[in-house]
Design a protein around this motif. Sequence first.
Motif, mmCIF file in Angstrom:
data_model
loop_
_atom_site.group_PDB
_atom_site.id
_atom_site.type_symbol
_atom_site.label_atom_id
_atom_site.label_comp_id
_atom_site.label_asym_id
_atom_site.label_seq_id
_atom_site.Cartn_x
_atom_site.Cartn_y
_atom_site.Cartn_z
ATOM 1 N N UNK A 1 30.994 -32.768 30.628
ATOM 2 C CA UNK A 1 32.403 -33.099 30.414
ATOM 3 C C UNK A 1 33.163 -33.241 31.722
ATOM 4 N N UNK A 2 34.089 -34.190 31.713
ATOM 5 C CA UNK A 2 34.892 -34.513 32.876
ATOM 6 C C UNK A 2 36.372 -34.303 32.539
ATOM 7 N N UNK A 3 37.212 -34.098 33.544
ATOM 8 C CA UNK A 3 38.647 -33.958 33.254
ATOM 9 C C UNK A 3 39.216 -35.133 32.462
ATOM 10 N N UNK A 4 38.690 -36.317 32.706
ATOM 11 C CA UNK A 4 39.189 -37.488 31.983
ATOM 12 C C UNK A 4 38.767 -37.516 30.514
ATOM 13 N N UNK A 5 37.920 -36.586 30.082
ATOM 14 C CA UNK A 5 37.598 -36.457 28.659
ATOM 15 C C UNK A 5 38.645 -35.627 27.911
ATOM 16 N N UNK A 6 39.586 -35.054 28.643
ATOM 17 C CA UNK A 6 40.642 -34.262 28.012
ATOM 18 C C UNK A 6 41.452 -35.128 27.056
ATOM 19 N N UNK A 7 41.527 -34.691 25.810
ATOM 20 C CA UNK A 7 42.207 -35.470 24.770
ATOM 21 C C UNK A 7 42.170 -34.684 23.466
ATOM 22 N N UNK A 8 42.925 -35.177 22.501
ATOM 23 C CA UNK A 8 42.749 -34.722 21.123
ATOM 24 C C UNK A 8 41.711 -35.643 20.487
ATOM 25 N N UNK A 9 40.712 -35.040 19.890
ATOM 26 C CA UNK A 9 39.617 -35.789 19.274
ATOM 27 C C UNK A 9 39.791 -35.798 17.760
ATOM 28 N N UNK A 10 39.648 -36.993 17.196
ATOM 29 C CA UNK A 10 39.865 -37.189 15.767
ATOM 30 C C UNK A 10 38.613 -37.766 15.102
ATOM 31 N N UNK A 11 38.344 -37.259 13.928
ATOM 32 C CA UNK A 11 37.323 -37.803 13.047
ATOM 33 C C UNK A 11 37.993 -38.873 12.181
ATOM 34 N N UNK A 12 37.250 -39.922 11.850
ATOM 35 C CA UNK A 12 37.852 -41.038 11.110
ATOM 36 C C UNK A 12 36.844 -41.695 10.188
ATOM 37 N N UNK A 13 37.340 -42.178 9.064
ATOM 38 C CA UNK A 13 36.554 -43.070 8.239
ATOM 39 C C UNK A 13 37.479 -44.096 7.599
ATOM 40 N N UNK A 14 36.902 -45.144 7.088
ATOM 41 C CA UNK A 14 37.661 -46.172 6.387
ATOM 42 C C UNK A 14 37.135 -46.237 4.962
ATOM 43 N N UNK A 15 37.999 -45.934 4.014
ATOM 44 C CA UNK A 15 37.612 -45.837 2.605
ATOM 45 C C UNK A 15 38.533 -46.724 1.808
ATOM 46 N N UNK A 16 37.946 -47.712 1.133
ATOM 47 C CA UNK A 16 38.744 -48.686 0.402
ATOM 48 C C UNK A 16 39.876 -49.238 1.277
ATOM 49 N N UNK A 17 39.505 -49.688 2.465
ATOM 50 C CA UNK A 17 40.401 -50.356 3.412
ATOM 51 C C UNK A 17 41.507 -49.468 3.957
ATOM 52 N N UNK A 18 41.443 -48.190 3.722
ATOM 53 C CA UNK A 18 42.432 -47.251 4.239
ATOM 54 C C UNK A 18 41.781 -46.364 5.294
#
Length: 116
Positions: free
Chosen positions: A86-103
């Motif tokens: 890991x690097x300082x530039x990896x600092x962030x909020x990390x989000x999980x995502x999916x697309x279900x029925x176009x949403x």
Amino acid sequence: QVQLVESGGGLVQPGGSLRLACLASGFNFDMYPMYWFRQAPGKERELVAQIGNTGRFTAYVDSVKGRFTISRDNAKNMVYLQMYGLKPEDTAVYYCNTIYYDTKYWGQGTQVTVSS
């Protein structure tokens, strides 16, 4: 309804590692690709990694190739992001995502801070 719950973030020194996890519910998890995004302060949200529904297909943004690994366990409705070097530039909020029925569905995010 679709729910995504991330965990595993924290403070880590440069060169360290973390494993993020995302628990999914409310849809047929094993039929859908999953994604990890991140958003650093003052920057747009960016796609970091993606995985196909069976786990055979994966892809990464260039900046994390060779350091991050996305995986999934369809029996547990879980998707993971293993992060090494890991690097300082990896600092962030990390989000999980999916697309279900176009949403697009998002979790609440988990903070990763890389700092000495």
